[in-house]
Design a protein around this motif. Structure first.
Motif, PDB file in Angstrom:
ATOM      1  N   ASN A  39       0.802  -1.219   0.000  1.00  0.00           N
ATOM      2  CA  ASN A  39       0.000   0.000   0.000  1.00  0.00           C
ATOM      3  C   ASN A  39       0.838   1.274   0.000  1.00  0.00           C
ATOM      4  N   SER A  40       2.142   1.140   0.109  1.00  0.00           N
ATOM      5  CA  SER A  40       3.000   2.313   0.212  1.00  0.00           C
ATOM      6  C   SER A  40       3.272   2.913  -1.171  1.00  0.00           C
ATOM      7  N   LYS A  41       3.211   4.242  -1.216  1.00  0.00           N
ATOM      8  CA  LYS A  41       3.491   4.957  -2.475  1.00  0.00           C
ATOM      9  C   LYS A  41       4.816   5.711  -2.388  1.00  0.00           C
ATOM     10  N   ASN A  42       5.259   5.958  -1.179  1.00  0.00           N
ATOM     11  CA  ASN A  42       6.471   6.725  -0.948  1.00  0.00           C
ATOM     12  C   ASN A  42       7.688   5.800  -1.118  1.00  0.00           C
ATOM     13  N   ALA A  43       8.626   6.170  -2.006  1.00  0.00           N
ATOM     14  CA  ALA A  43       9.787   5.335  -2.307  1.00  0.00           C
ATOM     15  C   ALA A  43      10.710   5.206  -1.099  1.00  0.00           C
ATOM     16  N   ALA A  44      10.916   6.277  -0.358  1.00  0.00           N
ATOM     17  CA  ALA A  44      11.796   6.233   0.806  1.00  0.00           C
ATOM     18  C   ALA A  44      11.208   5.330   1.886  1.00  0.00           C
ATOM     19  N   GLU A  45       9.907   5.456   2.081  1.00  0.00           N
ATOM     20  CA  GLU A  45       9.226   4.616   3.070  1.00  0.00           C
ATOM     21  C   GLU A  45       9.269   3.152   2.631  1.00  0.00           C
ATOM     22  N   LEU A  46       9.074   2.907   1.352  1.00  0.00           N
ATOM     23  CA  LEU A  46       9.121   1.555   0.805  1.00  0.00           C
ATOM     24  C   LEU A  46      10.515   0.941   0.992  1.00  0.00           C
ATOM     25  N   PHE A  47      11.531   1.745   0.729  1.00  0.00           N
ATOM     26  CA  PHE A  47      12.920   1.296   0.884  1.00  0.00           C
ATOM     27  C   PHE A  47      13.195   0.930   2.359  1.00  0.00           C
ATOM     28  N   GLU A  48      12.764   1.794   3.251  1.00  0.00           N
ATOM     29  CA  GLU A  48      12.959   1.574   4.687  1.00  0.00           C
ATOM     30  C   GLU A  48      12.248   0.293   5.153  1.00  0.00           C
ATOM     31  N   LYS A  49      11.018   0.105   4.686  1.00  0.00           N
ATOM     32  CA  LYS A  49      10.262  -1.082   5.061  1.00  0.00           C
ATOM     33  C   LYS A  49      10.880  -2.339   4.459  1.00  0.00           C
ATOM     34  N   ASN A  50      11.440  -2.223   3.289  1.00  0.00           N
ATOM     35  CA  ASN A  50      12.102  -3.352   2.641  1.00  0.00           C
ATOM     36  C   ASN A  50      13.322  -3.789   3.468  1.00  0.00           C
ATOM     37  N   ILE A  51      14.113  -2.817   3.895  1.00  0.00           N
ATOM     38  CA  ILE A  51      15.281  -3.135   4.736  1.00  0.00           C
ATOM     39  C   ILE A  51      14.822  -3.791   6.037  1.00  0.00           C
ATOM     40  N   TYR A  52      13.788  -3.222   6.640  1.00  0.00           N
ATOM     41  CA  TYR A  52      13.255  -3.761   7.890  1.00  0.00           C
ATOM     42  C   TYR A  52      12.717  -5.183   7.682  1.00  0.00           C
ATOM     43  N   SER A  53      12.092  -5.428   6.561  1.00  0.00           N
ATOM     44  CA  SER A  53      11.563  -6.766   6.292  1.00  0.00           C
ATOM     45  C   SER A  53      12.698  -7.782   6.170  1.00  0.00           C
ATOM     46  N   HIS A  54      13.824  -7.396   5.570  1.00  0.00           N
ATOM     47  CA  HIS A  54      14.975  -8.298   5.473  1.00  0.00           C
ATOM     48  C   HIS A  54      15.556  -8.586   6.857  1.00  0.00           C
ATOM     49  N   TYR A  55      15.573  -7.551   7.685  1.00  0.00           N
ATOM     50  CA  TYR A  55      16.033  -7.740   9.058  1.00  0.00           C
ATOM     51  C   TYR A  55      15.124  -8.746   9.783  1.00  0.00           C
ATOM     52  N   ILE A  56      13.829  -8.608   9.607  1.00  0.00           N
ATOM     53  CA  ILE A  56      12.872  -9.516  10.254  1.00  0.00           C
ATOM     54  C   ILE A  56      13.058 -10.940   9.739  1.00  0.00           C
ATOM     55  N   LEU A  57      13.240 -11.099   8.425  1.00  0.00           N
ATOM     56  CA  LEU A  57      13.461 -12.438   7.871  1.00  0.00           C
ATOM     57  C   LEU A  57      14.742 -13.072   8.425  1.00  0.00           C
ATOM     58  N   ASP A  58      15.801 -12.262   8.541  1.00  0.00           N
ATOM     59  CA  ASP A  58      17.043 -12.768   9.134  1.00  0.00           C
ATOM     60  C   ASP A  58      16.826 -13.193  10.585  1.00  0.00           C
ATOM     61  N   GLU A  59      16.058 -12.391  11.296  1.00  0.00           N
ATOM     62  CA  GLU A  59      15.773 -12.703  12.695  1.00  0.00           C
ATOM     63  C   GLU A  59      14.931 -13.977  12.801  1.00  0.00           C
ATOM     64  N   ILE A  60      13.980 -14.154  11.902  1.00  0.00           N
ATOM     65  CA  ILE A  60      13.171 -15.383  11.884  1.00  0.00           C
ATOM     66  C   ILE A  60      14.072 -16.588  11.635  1.00  0.00           C
ATOM     67  N   ASP A  61      14.979 -16.477  10.675  1.00  0.00           N
ATOM     68  CA  ASP A  61      15.901 -17.586  10.392  1.00  0.00           C
ATOM     69  C   ASP A  61      16.782 -17.902  11.605  1.00  0.00           C
ATOM     70  N   ARG A  62      17.258 -16.856  12.251  1.00  0.00           N
ATOM     71  CA  ARG A  62      18.102 -17.050  13.432  1.00  0.00           C
ATOM     72  C   ARG A  62      17.320 -17.757  14.549  1.00  0.00           C
ATOM     73  N   LYS A  63      16.080 -17.328  14.753  1.00  0.00           N
ATOM     74  CA  LYS A  63      15.237 -17.936  15.790  1.00  0.00           C
ATOM     75  C   LYS A  63      14.920 -19.391  15.446  1.00  0.00           C
ATOM     76  N   LYS A  64      14.686 -19.676  14.169  1.00  0.00           N
ATOM     77  CA  LYS A  64      14.402 -21.060  13.760  1.00  0.00           C
ATOM     78  C   LYS A  64      15.624 -21.940  13.987  1.00  0.00           C
TER      79      LYS A  64
END
Length: 129
Positions: A39-64
């Motif tokens: 739903n995001s239209k702002n490129a900077a916000e999208l970029f920030e959320k993308n980085i955060y999503s990768h961090y979350i995926l890494d954290e999920i892998d670490r927890k698994k």
């Protein structure tokens, strides 16, 4: 020793519950973040959320990975506890066997003593009248 191992096992299960809840929370956060990114239209916000999503995926892998290692620890501790319980039962059986043998020996000794008392009474001159 068994009580200590059982306590360790309970602690491991508590940690496992915590890790499972962390993974669920991270998955929920990731799904929410993906929805926000759609739903995001702002490129900077999208970029920030993308980085955060990768961090979350890494954290999920670490927890698994942590969960897998914890499950291995739990399995080995369960095997150790099983072995300790088996050893405890074997020792208990051995002690019971020794107790039975001791009782039998006591009864034999008491029987010999009774035989000696009986034979003394009848060999005593006062009884022979």
């Amino acid at each position: 020793m068994i009580k200590r191992e059982e306590y360790k096992l309970r602690q491991l299960f508590d940690r496992l519950d915590g890790i499972t809840k962390d993974i669920e929370t991270l998955n929920h956060t990731y799904e929410r973040l993906k929805e926000e990114m759609k739903n995001s239209k702002n490129a900077a916000e999208l970029f920030e959320k993308n980085i955060y999503s990768h961090y979350i995926l890494d954290e999920i892998d670490r927890k698994k990975e942590e969960k897998v290692n914890l499950l291995k620890d739990i399995d080995s501790l369960k095997k150790r506890l099983s072995r300790l319980h088996g050893e405890k039962k074997a020792v208990e059986r051995f002690i019971m066997k020794l107790e039975r043998e001791r009782k039998r020996e006591e009864l034999i000794q008491e029987g010999r003593l009774a035989d000696e008392v009986f034979s003394r009474r009848f060999s005593d001159s006062s009884y022979n009248g």
